[in-house]
Design an enzyme around this catalytic site. Structure first.
Site, PDB file in Angstrom:
ATOM      1  N   TYR A   1       0.864  -1.176   0.000  1.00 15.08           N
ATOM      2  CA  TYR A   1       0.000   0.000   0.000  1.00 15.08           C
ATOM      3  C   TYR A   1       0.898   1.222   0.000  1.00 15.08           C
ATOM      4  CZ  TYR A   1      -3.415   3.487   1.622  1.00 15.08           C
ATOM      5  OH  TYR A   1      -4.208   4.600   1.744  1.00 15.08           O
TER       6      TYR A   1
ATOM      7  N   ASP B   1       9.511   2.578  -0.577  1.00 20.91           N
ATOM      8  CA  ASP B   1       8.478   3.265   0.206  1.00 20.91           C
ATOM      9  C   ASP B   1       8.718   2.928   1.677  1.00 20.91           C
ATOM     10  OD1 ASP B   1       4.800   3.307   0.251  1.00 20.91           O
ATOM     11  OD2 ASP B   1       6.327   4.206   1.546  1.00 20.91           O
TER      12      ASP B   1
ATOM     13  N   LYS C   1       4.845   9.307   8.511  1.00 24.58           N
ATOM     14  CA  LYS C   1       4.648   8.787   9.870  1.00 24.58           C
ATOM     15  C   LYS C   1       5.676   9.304  10.880  1.00 24.58           C
ATOM     16  CE  LYS C   1       2.313   4.722   7.961  1.00 24.58           C
ATOM     17  NZ  LYS C   1       0.926   4.735   8.437  1.00 24.58           N
TER      18      LYS C   1
HETATM   19  P1  KE4 Z   1      -0.607   8.406   4.390  1.00 24.44           P
HETATM   20  O1  KE4 Z   1      -1.098   9.110   3.162  1.00 24.44           O
HETATM   21  O2  KE4 Z   1      -1.706   7.601   5.071  1.00 24.44           O
HETATM   22  O3  KE4 Z   1       0.143   9.346   5.355  1.00 24.44           O
HETATM   23  O4  KE4 Z   1       0.531   7.360   3.948  1.00 24.44           O
HETATM   24  C1  KE4 Z   1       0.222   6.430   2.943  1.00 24.44           C
HETATM   25  C2  KE4 Z   1       1.147   5.238   3.070  1.00 24.44           C
HETATM   26  C3  KE4 Z   1       2.201   5.117   2.174  1.00 24.44           C
HETATM   27  N1  KE4 Z   1       3.061   4.070   2.242  1.00 24.44           N
HETATM   28  C4  KE4 Z   1       2.934   3.124   3.205  1.00 24.44           C
HETATM   29  C5  KE4 Z   1       3.919   1.999   3.249  1.00 24.44           C
HETATM   30  C6  KE4 Z   1       1.880   3.214   4.152  1.00 24.44           C
HETATM   31  O5  KE4 Z   1       1.754   2.250   5.102  1.00 24.44           O
HETATM   32  C7  KE4 Z   1       0.976   4.287   4.095  1.00 24.44           C
HETATM   33  C8  KE4 Z   1      -0.186   4.429   5.063  1.00 24.44           C
HETATM   34  N2  KE4 Z   1      -0.373   3.371   6.004  1.00 24.44           N
HETATM   35  C9  KE4 Z   1      -1.750   3.163   6.444  1.00 24.44           C
HETATM   36  C10 KE4 Z   1      -1.808   1.958   7.399  1.00 24.44           C
HETATM   37  N3  KE4 Z   1      -0.927   0.890   7.100  1.00 24.44           N
HETATM   38  C11 KE4 Z   1      -2.311   4.399   7.053  1.00 24.44           C
HETATM   39  C12 KE4 Z   1      -3.532   4.225   7.932  1.00 24.44           C
HETATM   40  C13 KE4 Z   1      -4.795   4.626   7.254  1.00 24.44           C
HETATM   41  O6  KE4 Z   1      -4.872   4.522   6.011  1.00 24.44           O
HETATM   42  O7  KE4 Z   1      -5.708   5.054   7.990  1.00 24.44           O
END
Ligand code: KE4
Length: 419
Positions: free
Chosen positions: A141, A234, A262
């Site tokens: 993701y 990533d 994060k």
């Molecule tokens: P954000 O746009 O949510 O800040 O980051 C996206 C993203 C990009 N790359 C990786 C490897 C990620 O894990 C994420 C976002 N992670 C999710 C949970 N695994 C965020 C939680 C959510 O979507 O509410």
């Protein structure tokens, strides 16, 4: 208002009552608790119940909630103003610290989320190479930009189908299963001259935790080098979690671009993408690839992020990894004693205990896990004051403030779970 009343009202105002689908707790067949406050390893809901927190805002709070140094830095910054929309010292200081810790990031750009970081890195790779196709892995993701919503992980995996993404967009997205290097080689054999990049979670955290097989990351590195494609790590989850220098330091593989999020925000909205100077200089205003953001480099977020990275230098990653391993293995043993088929993936301060009778190395095996068993486990752990990720496609995160007593309480709660 209590959680139930808040959730009822929230559902009239926001889809599913949440601002991010995972929080709706649909995967675990439950309603969300509304959080009132957090401190250290703990969160409290609006009804006053305390939980030991293993979600930690999905990764940012590796120092625990309200780390004193981070809070102090954020308060000091906000007393100087909340947003300038102009360059400020904090951007330079954070970028310099990230570059010191991740030397492959010769140049970088701050944004406000991991999604912005990955979508910008993909656009940059396409602009730099003049190519449109790219390789991503099923179950990885990278945020919710259209191109990535083909067989994504995390909440997308939990909610099949993503209407609104035109076929014309995802036709450039070449898919392979994680750890399937032969499938990637086949893509390059067929379309090597059209592939702009490979984007990969160097340790996958969005189909649960899945580790790269020996040779997998090096194989991706070699393919990109051979075909003039950009290798993007990533590291939104793994950055500063797997080691002080992220996954690329841990696995000793150097990507061309890295995306972060994060942890580098210390709980505030921050993303970052960066890498080789000659690639990054294709970004406006130096080059022609455009990306912008009103709150990019926000001074409060920069201060919190910098304080976080400075604090992490004093933290003992090896000790936390050993303690986390012990917790994870003991949880797995408890579930096994209860007759549950479970398999464990662990690295550093992240693990996933899968309700699965086979090891999980890709999205097929992750998707075949026993979701009902996880839901039962999650609900009963929550009822005992243990807050785990409300989805099977996520990681359990420990932090530098979880105590051995917290871990023992967690194991005690697990012993009381009935299936
Ligand atoms: P954000 O746009 O949510 O800040 O980051 C996206 C993203 C990009 N790359 C990786 C490897 C990620 O894990 C994420 C976002 N992670 C999710 C949970 N695994 C965020 C939680 C959510 O979507 O509410």
């Amino acid at each position: 208002m209590d959680s139930k009343s808040l959730f009822k009202k929230a559902q009239t105002l926001m889809p599913g009552g949440v601002n991010s689908p995972l929080r709706a707790c649909k995967y675990v067949q439950a309603e969300p608790v509304f959080i009132a406050n957090a401190k250290g390893a703990y969160i409290w809901d609006v009804d006053g119940r305390q939980y030991i927190d293993y979600v930690h805002s999905w990764g940012p709070q590796i120092l625990g909630h309200q780390d004193p140094a981070v809070s102090k830095a954020a308060h000091a910054a906000i007393d100087l103003g909340s947003s300038y929309g102009a360059p400020c010292y904090g951007e330079v200081a954070l970028a310099e610290e990230i570059q010191r810790l991740i030397p492959s990031m010769e140049m970088m750009r701050m944004v406000s989320s991991g999604t912005e970081a990955t979508m910008s890195a993909l656009r940059l790779a396409r602009g730099y190479t003049g190519r449109n196709k790219f390789v991503k892995f099923i179950g990885n993701y990278h945020g919710h930009a259209d191109s990535f919503l083909a067989a994504a992980g995390s909440a997308v995996a939990a909610t099949p189908g993503t209407p609104g993404v035109p076929e014309e967009v995802v036709k450039h997205t070449l898919l392979a299963h994680y750890n399937d290097l032969d499938a990637v080689k086949a893509h390059f054999a067929e379309s090597g001259s059209e592939i702009a990049c490979i984007i990969v979670e160097p340790a996958a955290g969005n189909m649960g935790l899945v580790l790269p097989n020996d040779g997998f990351l090096q194989g991706l590195r070699d393919l990109c080098t051979e075909h003039g494609a950009v290798l993007i790590f990533d590291e939104v989850i793994t950055g500063f979690r797997l080691s002080p220098g992220g996954a690329q330091q841990r696995f000793n593989i150097t990507p061309d671009l890295t995306t972060l999020g994060k942890i580098i925000g210390g709980g505030f909205p921050v993303g970052c993408y960066g890498g080789k100077r000659e690639i990054m200089e294709h970004m406006a205003p130096v080059g022609g690839v455009f990306q912008a953001g009103t709150l990019s480099g926000n001074p409060v977020a920069m201060a919190a992020g910098l304080a976080t990275l400075k604090r992490l230098q004093d933290c003992d990653y090896a000790a936390l990894e050993a303690r986390t391993k012990k917790l994870a293995e003991e949880l797995t043993a408890i579930m096994t004693e209860k007759g549950q088929a479970v398999s464990l993936n662990h690295i550093a301060s992240a693990f996933t205990m899968y309700f699965s009778d086979v090891p999980v190395t890709n999205m097929i095996e992750s998707g075949n896990c026993n979701a009902d068993a996880y839901a039962t486990y999650w609900q009963q752990m929550l009822a005992q004051g243990i807050y785990l990720a409300p989805a099977g496609f996520e990681c359990t995160f420990t932090s530098f403030v979880h105590t051995d007593e917290d871990f023992e309480k967690t194991l005690e709660a697990a012993r009381k779970v009935t299936f």
